[in-house]
Motif scaffolding. Structure first.
Motif, PDB file in Angstrom:
ATOM      1  N   SER A 409       0.874  -1.170   0.000  1.00 17.85           N
ATOM      2  CA  SER A 409       0.000   0.000   0.000  1.00 17.85           C
ATOM      3  C   SER A 409       0.910   1.219   0.000  1.00 17.85           C
ATOM      4  N   LEU A 410       0.645   2.164  -0.880  1.00 16.42           N
ATOM      5  CA  LEU A 410       1.342   3.452  -0.822  1.00 16.42           C
ATOM      6  C   LEU A 410       0.304   4.493  -0.428  1.00 16.42           C
ATOM      7  N   PHE A 411       0.526   5.097   0.718  1.00 20.51           N
ATOM      8  CA  PHE A 411      -0.400   6.135   1.166  1.00 20.51           C
ATOM      9  C   PHE A 411       0.348   7.460   1.035  1.00 20.51           C
ATOM     10  N   CYS A 412      -0.053   8.229   0.022  1.00 17.25           N
ATOM     11  CA  CYS A 412       0.717   9.406  -0.367  1.00 17.25           C
ATOM     12  C   CYS A 412      -0.044  10.647   0.078  1.00 17.25           C
ATOM     13  N   GLN A 413       0.624  11.531   0.771  1.00 20.31           N
ATOM     14  CA  GLN A 413      -0.040  12.723   1.315  1.00 20.31           C
ATOM     15  C   GLN A 413       0.357  13.959   0.545  1.00 20.31           C
ATOM     16  N   HIS A 414      -0.596  14.860   0.502  1.00 12.58           N
ATOM     17  CA  HIS A 414      -0.404  16.197  -0.015  1.00 12.58           C
ATOM     18  C   HIS A 414      -0.390  16.244  -1.527  1.00 12.58           C
ATOM     19  N   VAL A 415      -1.547  15.864  -2.039  1.00 17.72           N
ATOM     20  CA  VAL A 415      -1.916  16.258  -3.394  1.00 17.72           C
ATOM     21  C   VAL A 415      -3.173  17.111  -3.171  1.00 17.72           C
ATOM     22  N   ALA A 416      -3.438  18.037  -4.085  1.00 21.31           N
ATOM     23  CA  ALA A 416      -4.598  18.910  -3.867  1.00 21.31           C
ATOM     24  C   ALA A 416      -5.891  18.124  -4.102  1.00 21.31           C
ATOM     25  N   PRO A 417      -6.869  18.219  -3.173  1.00 17.26           N
ATOM     26  CA  PRO A 417      -8.153  17.541  -3.408  1.00 17.26           C
ATOM     27  C   PRO A 417      -8.758  17.951  -4.755  1.00 17.26           C
ATOM     28  N   GLU A 418      -8.632  19.238  -5.059  1.00 17.81           N
ATOM     29  CA  GLU A 418      -9.055  19.715  -6.395  1.00 17.81           C
ATOM     30  C   GLU A 418      -7.868  20.406  -7.020  1.00 17.81           C
ATOM     31  N   LEU A 419      -7.529  20.017  -8.242  1.00 22.21           N
ATOM     32  CA  LEU A 419      -6.333  20.570  -8.871  1.00 22.21           C
ATOM     33  C   LEU A 419      -6.546  22.041  -9.237  1.00 22.21           C
ATOM     34  N   PRO A 420      -5.461  22.837  -9.185  1.00 20.62           N
ATOM     35  CA  PRO A 420      -5.595  24.252  -9.542  1.00 20.62           C
ATOM     36  C   PRO A 420      -6.000  24.423 -11.009  1.00 20.62           C
ATOM     37  N   ASP A 421      -6.536  25.553 -11.311  1.00 18.38           N
ATOM     38  CA  ASP A 421      -6.898  25.960 -12.687  1.00 18.38           C
ATOM     39  C   ASP A 421      -7.850  24.984 -13.377  1.00 18.38           C
ATOM     40  N   GLY A 422      -8.658  24.302 -12.578  1.00 19.96           N
ATOM     41  CA  GLY A 422      -9.685  23.433 -13.161  1.00 19.96           C
ATOM     42  C   GLY A 422      -9.159  22.171 -13.827  1.00 19.96           C
ATOM     43  N   HIS A 423      -7.860  21.827 -13.591  1.00 20.19           N
ATOM     44  CA  HIS A 423      -7.347  20.583 -14.193  1.00 20.19           C
ATOM     45  C   HIS A 423      -8.063  19.386 -13.585  1.00 20.19           C
ATOM     46  N   SER A 424      -8.202  18.323 -14.411  1.00 17.36           N
ATOM     47  CA  SER A 424      -8.931  17.163 -13.886  1.00 17.36           C
ATOM     48  C   SER A 424      -7.945  16.105 -13.401  1.00 17.36           C
ATOM     49  N   TRP A 425      -8.338  15.422 -12.323  1.00 13.02           N
ATOM     50  CA  TRP A 425      -7.488  14.362 -11.800  1.00 13.02           C
ATOM     51  C   TRP A 425      -7.355  13.216 -12.811  1.00 13.02           C
ATOM     52  N   ASP A 426      -8.406  12.991 -13.613  1.00  7.12           N
ATOM     53  CA  ASP A 426      -8.325  11.908 -14.612  1.00  7.12           C
ATOM     54  C   ASP A 426      -7.132  12.119 -15.540  1.00  7.12           C
ATOM     55  N   ALA A 427      -6.871  13.376 -15.863  1.00  6.00           N
ATOM     56  CA  ALA A 427      -5.789  13.676 -16.815  1.00  6.00           C
ATOM     57  C   ALA A 427      -4.412  13.540 -16.165  1.00  6.00           C
ATOM     58  N   HIS A 428      -4.347  13.504 -14.827  1.00  6.59           N
ATOM     59  CA  HIS A 428      -3.035  13.522 -14.162  1.00  6.59           C
ATOM     60  C   HIS A 428      -2.769  12.289 -13.297  1.00  6.59           C
ATOM     61  N   ARG A 429      -3.748  11.355 -13.263  1.00  4.68           N
ATOM     62  CA  ARG A 429      -3.614  10.185 -12.381  1.00  4.68           C
ATOM     63  C   ARG A 429      -2.305   9.432 -12.653  1.00  4.68           C
ATOM     64  N   ASP A 430      -2.038   9.110 -13.921  1.00  7.46           N
ATOM     65  CA  ASP A 430      -0.872   8.277 -14.246  1.00  7.46           C
ATOM     66  C   ASP A 430       0.442   9.008 -13.981  1.00  7.46           C
ATOM     67  N   GLU A 431       0.435  10.295 -14.291  1.00  5.61           N
ATOM     68  CA  GLU A 431       1.653  11.087 -14.071  1.00  5.61           C
ATOM     69  C   GLU A 431       2.023  11.097 -12.574  1.00  5.61           C
ATOM     70  N   VAL A 432       1.003  11.288 -11.727  1.00  6.51           N
ATOM     71  CA  VAL A 432       1.271  11.337 -10.285  1.00  6.51           C
ATOM     72  C   VAL A 432       1.612   9.936  -9.763  1.00  6.51           C
ATOM     73  N   ALA A 433       0.942   8.913 -10.301  1.00  4.94           N
ATOM     74  CA  ALA A 433       1.280   7.537  -9.882  1.00  4.94           C
ATOM     75  C   ALA A 433       2.737   7.222 -10.246  1.00  4.94           C
ATOM     76  N   ASP A 434       3.181   7.638 -11.438  1.00  2.59           N
ATOM     77  CA  ASP A 434       4.592   7.432 -11.828  1.00  2.59           C
ATOM     78  C   ASP A 434       5.519   8.122 -10.835  1.00  2.59           C
ATOM     79  N   LEU A 435       5.143   9.365 -10.471  1.00  3.82           N
ATOM     80  CA  LEU A 435       5.976  10.133  -9.536  1.00  3.82           C
ATOM     81  C   LEU A 435       6.110   9.400  -8.195  1.00  3.82           C
TER      82      LEU A 435
END
Ligand SMILES: Cc1cc2nc3c(=O)[nH]c(=O)nc-3n(C[C@H](O)[C@H](O)[C@H](O)COP(=O)(O)OP(=O)(O)OC[C@H]3O[C@@H](n4cnc5c(N)ncnc54)[C@H](O)[C@@H]3O)c2cc1C
Length: 538
Positions: A409-435
């Motif tokens: 289990s990876l429990f990662c803290q401190h991503v924004a609940p809602e992304l700035p500038d109206g970006h969608s989490w769907d568009a950034h899920r993989d990028e953040v998972a890679d990070l």
């Protein structure tokens, strides 16, 4: 002909199940309706890739109340909780580490600071004493704000007086500590005790788990304390593992409830709470069916309940305005990964199973690092240097992964609940998972290559999957304005909502989130007390 129930419970999260079991034990006719195809809410085990199962959201147990375990006979219903061989492991990229394990912690702390090692026992005594105060309050309703001079007000005044008396009997120094822990930042509190970065990070992590805040945000010390009132098999403040994952806890709870006649229906989403002459009188399901009941208990986040499920016309506008202001949003990103082998850390090389592999492995080496991660997330949506706790439950439980392989289990803290500038989490899920995976790889080179499959849940996924508004793991921030008699609102802290017959049995009620069973237990007591009172009034 459709059956009428005494109580219908919205949601089969662990608190809904606990509430149902207690009501069933008291002989009430109870039905639980759950939107998902499985019971458990955020405490659930699922196969996330063929052959690999893991706790999908909540992943470690401590806060589950011993009385609830006993009363529901969860062990008889299959629950087995084991201790970790080491509690925590904090590696650094440079190759140093702190291991927290019975009999070894002080020597580990002394590697960084002899002064911290000497002070650690006194720190633990202080936290233990404060946790005792909290433990004492967990299974009872806080005094509730009431108006008018009547029996109810008198009862609440007596309760407040009794509470005041309990505090009066406490040593002044303990009261000062409790006050500090409710009001201060974890950073200020920990800086006052220790000088070493890793020991402060060990306790600071508890203050930012599910809490979208800097460890230097006033009030964050309370979240640290909130993670300290639990136990594993009688060992206070320990964290452990439920064999079979967190779903084993809720499966045992469902069996306990069923053994007392409770009906549980999954795949049954509530569309609306049914209101008849100003009183909650059952629920209307998504498919149009009506489940009639004299009482409704809601296991869902209060904001979800009052802004989506209760028809707005029946609620007072001031109440709705306040509920709009209920702060939800944890800023957590949750991953499950299938691994071909155990990680080998620069700080403690080797992929043969060792004590540190069973620990909560915290990758966030200082409070300053956590503070930066929060600032980055506020500005950019997430930090290039995120906070991660990794737990590898398959080191303690061979039911989760094929022989030789593991799940983490990876429990990662401190991503924004809602992304700035109206970006969608769907568009950034993989990028953040890679990070996140690359971040672990920096501490344990080769980790990335060992990942066979992954599941990544953004705050938006946690909301759509579990109904956790803003991905809030606690059903609402654990800040002083949303705790105790203000949870979920001053005047409604006794598990009774603003409409007759409507109760709160989820983590949005006192004592808040975590797999505790306490709101479910306390709500059941309120429902039963009201039933006794109504018989008396007839
Ligand atoms: C990622 C993550 C990690 C966590 N880690 C830990 C941990 O390690 N240890 C720990 O103690 N706690 C942890 N927590 C916190 C803990 O899991 C939660 O606070 C707790 O499980 C909430 O329980 P609950 O019963 O109050 O509500 P929930 O578990 O949220 O249950 C609510 C239920 O209501 C259902 N529902 C929603 N809408 C409807 C509807 N319209 N109709 C019918 N049903 C509906 C949901 O599907 C859900 O089953 C974690 C939480 C998350 C999200």
């Amino acid at each position: 002909m459709a059956r009428t129930y005494d109580v219908v419970i919205i949601g089969a999260g662990h608190n809904g199940l606990v509430c149902a079991a207690y009501l069933g034990m008291a002989g009430l006719r109870v039905k639980v309706v759950e939107r998902r195809p499985v019971v458990g809410g955020a405490a659930v085990t699922e196969e996330f890739t063929p052959g690999f199962r893991n706790s999908v959201a909540a992943y470690t147990v401590s806060l589950l109340n011993p009385k609830v375990i006993r009363d529901l006979r969860l062990h008889d219903h299959g629950l087995k909780i084991v201790e970790r061989r080491a509690q925590n492991f904090l590696p650094t990229i440079e190759g140093r580490s702190l291991l927290v394990a019975d009999g070894r912690t002080d020597a580990e702390i002394a590697k960084f600071s002899a002064r911290d090692a000497q002070r650690h026992a006194a720190f633990n005594r202080e936290i233990d004493a404060a946790a005792d105060v909290l433990r004492d309050l967990v299974l009872e309703a806080p005094p509730n704000l009431t108006s008018g001079l009547n029996l109810r007000t008198l009862g609440e005044m007596l309760k407040a007086g009794a509470l005041g008396n309990r505090f009066r009997k406490m040593p002044a120094e303990r009261l000062r500590t409790v006050y500090d822990l409710f009001t201060k930042s974890a950073g200020d509190y920990l800086d006052n005790w220790f000088e070493g970065d890793l020991i402060k990070a060990l306790y600071g992590f508890d203050a930012v788990v599910g809490n979208y805040a800097s460890p230097y945000t006033p009030g964050s010390a309370y979240v640290l304390l909130h993670h300290a009132f639990g136990e594993v098999n009688g060992k206070q403040r320990a964290w452990g593992h439920a064999i079979g994952g967190m779903g084993a806890i809720t499966q045992a709870m469902a069996k306990a409830a069923a053994s007392h006649g409770v009906e549980i229906e999954t795949g049954a989403a509530v569309r609306e709470v049914r209101i008849v002459r100003g009183r909650a009188n059952g629920v209307i399901l998504d498919d149009g069916r009506i489940v009639e009941a004299k009482t409704v208990a809601a296991n869902v986040n209060p904001k979800l309940l009052y802004t989506k499920l209760v028809p707005s016309g029946v609620l007072d506008t001031d109440f709705l305005h306040r509920m709009d202001g209920w702060r939800c949003g944890s800023g957590t990103f949750r991953m499950n990964v299938a691994l071909s082998r155990l990680p080998s850390f620069t700080a403690l090389p080797g992929d043969a199973l060792a004590d540190h592999h069973t620990a909560g492995i915290i990758m966030a080496p200082s409070l300053a690092y956590m503070d930066r991660a929060y600032g980055d997330a506020r500005r950019d949506g997430w930090s290039r240097q995120p906070i991660i706790e990794m737990l590898i439950p398959s080191t303690l439980d061979d039911t989760l992964a094929p022989p030789g392989a593991h799940v983490a289990s990876l429990f990662c803290q401190h991503v924004a609940p809602e992304l700035p500038d109206g970006h969608s989490w769907d568009a950034h899920r993989d990028e953040v998972a890679d990070l996140m995976i690359e971040t672990v790889d920096r501490y344990a080179p080769g980790f990335k290559a060992s990942v066979l499959a992954r599941q990544a849940l953004t705050p938006a996924d946690l909301e759509s999957m579990f109904g956790l508004i803003g991905g809030d793991i606690f059903h609402g921030a654990l800040t002083l304005d949303q705790l105790f008699w203000a949870r979920p609102m001053l005047g409604y802290a006794d598990y009774r909502g603003p409409l007759a017959g409507l109760y709160h049995c989820g983590s949005g009620a006192h004592p808040g989130g975590g797999v505790t069973g306490a709101p479910g237990h306390n709500a059941a007591q309120a429902i039963l007390a009201d039933r006794r009172w109504s018989v008396f009034q007839r």
